[in-house]
Design a protein around this motif. Sequence first.
Motif, PDB file in Angstrom:
ATOM      1  N   GLY A  71       0.810  -1.220   0.000  1.00  0.00           N
ATOM      2  CA  GLY A  71       0.000   0.000   0.000  1.00  0.00           C
ATOM      3  C   GLY A  71       0.837   1.260   0.000  1.00  0.00           C
ATOM      4  O   GLY A  71       0.388   2.316   0.446  1.00  0.00           O
ATOM      5  N   LYS A  72       2.047   1.184  -0.537  1.00  0.00           N
ATOM      6  CA  LYS A  72       2.965   2.332  -0.558  1.00  0.00           C
ATOM      7  C   LYS A  72       3.379   2.597  -1.994  1.00  0.00           C
ATOM      8  O   LYS A  72       4.419   2.146  -2.467  1.00  0.00           O
ATOM      9  N   ILE A  73       2.533   3.340  -2.689  1.00  0.00           N
ATOM     10  CA  ILE A  73       2.751   3.624  -4.103  1.00  0.00           C
ATOM     11  C   ILE A  73       3.701   4.813  -4.236  1.00  0.00           C
ATOM     12  O   ILE A  73       3.419   5.900  -3.722  1.00  0.00           O
ATOM     13  N   PRO A  74       4.823   4.657  -4.913  1.00  0.00           N
ATOM     14  CA  PRO A  74       5.777   5.767  -5.023  1.00  0.00           C
ATOM     15  C   PRO A  74       5.296   6.855  -5.975  1.00  0.00           C
ATOM     16  O   PRO A  74       4.647   6.572  -6.982  1.00  0.00           O
ATOM     17  N   GLU A  75       5.628   8.099  -5.617  1.00  0.00           N
ATOM     18  CA  GLU A  75       5.374   9.227  -6.516  1.00  0.00           C
ATOM     19  C   GLU A  75       6.254   9.114  -7.761  1.00  0.00           C
ATOM     20  O   GLU A  75       5.798   9.329  -8.878  1.00  0.00           O
ATOM     21  N   THR A  76       7.535   8.807  -7.523  1.00  0.00           N
ATOM     22  CA  THR A  76       8.497   8.670  -8.610  1.00  0.00           C
ATOM     23  C   THR A  76       9.369   7.443  -8.347  1.00  0.00           C
ATOM     24  O   THR A  76       9.468   6.945  -7.229  1.00  0.00           O
ATOM     25  N   ILE A  77      10.001   6.969  -9.421  1.00  0.00           N
ATOM     26  CA  ILE A  77      10.886   5.806  -9.376  1.00  0.00           C
ATOM     27  C   ILE A  77      12.190   6.194 -10.053  1.00  0.00           C
ATOM     28  O   ILE A  77      12.187   6.808 -11.127  1.00  0.00           O
ATOM     29  N   GLY A  78      13.316   5.826  -9.442  1.00  0.00           N
ATOM     30  CA  GLY A  78      14.617   6.085 -10.055  1.00  0.00           C
ATOM     31  C   GLY A  78      15.482   4.841 -10.005  1.00  0.00           C
ATOM     32  O   GLY A  78      15.506   4.129  -9.004  1.00  0.00           O
ATOM     33  N   ILE A  79      16.185   4.552 -11.091  1.00  0.00           N
ATOM     34  CA  ILE A  79      17.069   3.388 -11.169  1.00  0.00           C
ATOM     35  C   ILE A  79      18.513   3.859 -11.269  1.00  0.00           C
ATOM     36  O   ILE A  79      18.843   4.735 -12.065  1.00  0.00           O
ATOM     37  N   ASP A  80      19.385   3.252 -10.464  1.00  0.00           N
ATOM     38  CA  ASP A  80      20.824   3.444 -10.633  1.00  0.00           C
ATOM     39  C   ASP A  80      21.498   2.083 -10.715  1.00  0.00           C
ATOM     40  O   ASP A  80      21.006   1.100 -10.167  1.00  0.00           O
ATOM     41  N   THR A  81      22.621   2.014 -11.422  1.00  0.00           N
ATOM     42  CA  THR A  81      23.410   0.785 -11.524  1.00  0.00           C
ATOM     43  C   THR A  81      24.888   1.158 -11.570  1.00  0.00           C
ATOM     44  O   THR A  81      25.249   2.335 -11.492  1.00  0.00           O
ATOM     45  N   TRP A  82      25.718   0.148 -11.720  1.00  0.00           N
ATOM     46  CA  TRP A  82      27.139   0.373 -11.987  1.00  0.00           C
ATOM     47  C   TRP A  82      27.305   1.080 -13.334  1.00  0.00           C
ATOM     48  O   TRP A  82      26.358   1.221 -14.103  1.00  0.00           O
ATOM     49  N   GLY A  83      28.527   1.484 -13.657  1.00  0.00           N
ATOM     50  CA  GLY A  83      28.782   2.202 -14.896  1.00  0.00           C
ATOM     51  C   GLY A  83      29.313   1.311 -16.012  1.00  0.00           C
ATOM     52  O   GLY A  83      29.355   0.084 -15.905  1.00  0.00           O
ATOM     53  N   VAL A  84      29.686   1.902 -17.099  1.00  0.00           N
ATOM     54  CA  VAL A  84      30.399   1.432 -18.296  1.00  0.00           C
ATOM     55  C   VAL A  84      29.651   0.420 -19.168  1.00  0.00           C
ATOM     56  O   VAL A  84      29.894   0.364 -20.375  1.00  0.00           O
TER      57      VAL A  84
END
Length: 492
Positions: A71-84
């Motif tokens: 029951g916790k719907i996010p306003e926004t979503i962001g993805i981060d990962t390793w580089g290259v």
Amino acid sequence: MPQQRYYLAIDIGASSGRHVLGSVNGNGVIELEEVHRFDNVQVRRRGHDCWDIDMIWENILVGLEKCRKAGKIPETIGIDTWGVDFVLVDAQGRLVGDAVAYRDARTNDVAADVDAGIGLERLYRVTGIQRQAFNTVYQLAALSREHPEELEAADRFLMVPEYLNYLLTGHMVNEYTNATTTNLVNARTCTWDSFALEAAEAPARLFGEIAMPGTVVGGLAPEVQQRVGFDARVMLPATHDTGSAFLAVPARDAQAVYLSSGTWSLLGVEHEGPITSDASRYQNFTNEGGYLKRFRFLKNIMGLWMIQSIRRELNGVSYVSGKGAQLKRAAKEIGFGELADAARAEQKLHPDAPVPHVNVNDDRFLAPASMIEEIKAACRETGQPVPDTVGELMRCVYESLTGCYADSINELSALTGRTYTSINIVGGGCQDTYLNELTARACGIPVFAGPIEGTSLGNLMVQMISDGVFADLDEAREAIRRSFDVVEYQPE
């Protein structure tokens, strides 16, 4: 009473991924809740070590479903990962080839050849990125020589988080902080550089306009909404995990060194502009792009990878599924705490014994068949005592790593003309008390450890600032100081 607003950081590292919900309570304290975690294990495909993108994508969806169920719907979503690392997609948005991982050996015979053709001095002056054999510039050159038909069939170049954003939204957007890790972005114009693209043997048509953190990619695609049961805006954080981690450092002053401690140790400072001098290149420092076009002037150090590899080996686990010999499993799984305890016990038992040191940044430790045997071989070749017990082995790794930290801070000071008076460590590695103690001792300055979830926090900071929860980064960092404990370690 206003309804609680949630923001979701999907933080995917080279070893594991996690979904972390963030919110701010009525007292201005940041609250975090991990709703999903998964292992990130590579697979062997067509002779290469690759990321299992389908598995990662399925886990992203599972984590979103768990948000709805809670029951916790996010306003926004962001993805981060390793580089290259990157993928290629065709005009229909389908993958072309595999998502080959940076520890794969495909660049081994290509990097030196590319260097000879382009001139490292010019490439560094243009991009400011340290020379690492797995940089995207070399990966693309290797791909061009092995599978030129894939580059021909491709319509877009997307880094791993950008492709995952595309699956979420249907929109393809390149993001600045991760793009800078490729060695293909001009450090001053913040755009793809034609000289670097030529060096990579990559068609310029594949590379889209670069967007900055805080940009909204779009809402969830209809098929994703149907699966997870809600809609939300997908936003670009600093999609490179180090870029996010540096945002969460609660530094007390401008004389603080930042250390993002995980599979890699990223040690450096925020700087107002790139430093691309010959001295910086010789010391192998890098200028990665950050939030608001700040620069992370830092050195990539092998980090906890060596410790993680030793633990996997002792527990009989392979980093790449289906690759390598079958390893003998320990009778009882060995944890990171037990490895640190073994090193500490060895130090107490033999405080005056000579401790062998290895160059933790040597490429030989990037993906050896056996990390334990590679460390022993390095000691043997340099005429040092060869570690025999787990305690001796771990003490060698810990002392080598912290010695590298100390050397890097001295180099950093010389390059920037500044004196640094503290080290601020964020990320999972800040939980290793033995490593923190040795770091303070080796560097001769105080260490402040925490918060642990630095990358997820930095990811959330961009989302919250963009949504008006915080006015700016200074206010967000002040909230971090208020919300999370930091442990201090003094040098002896």
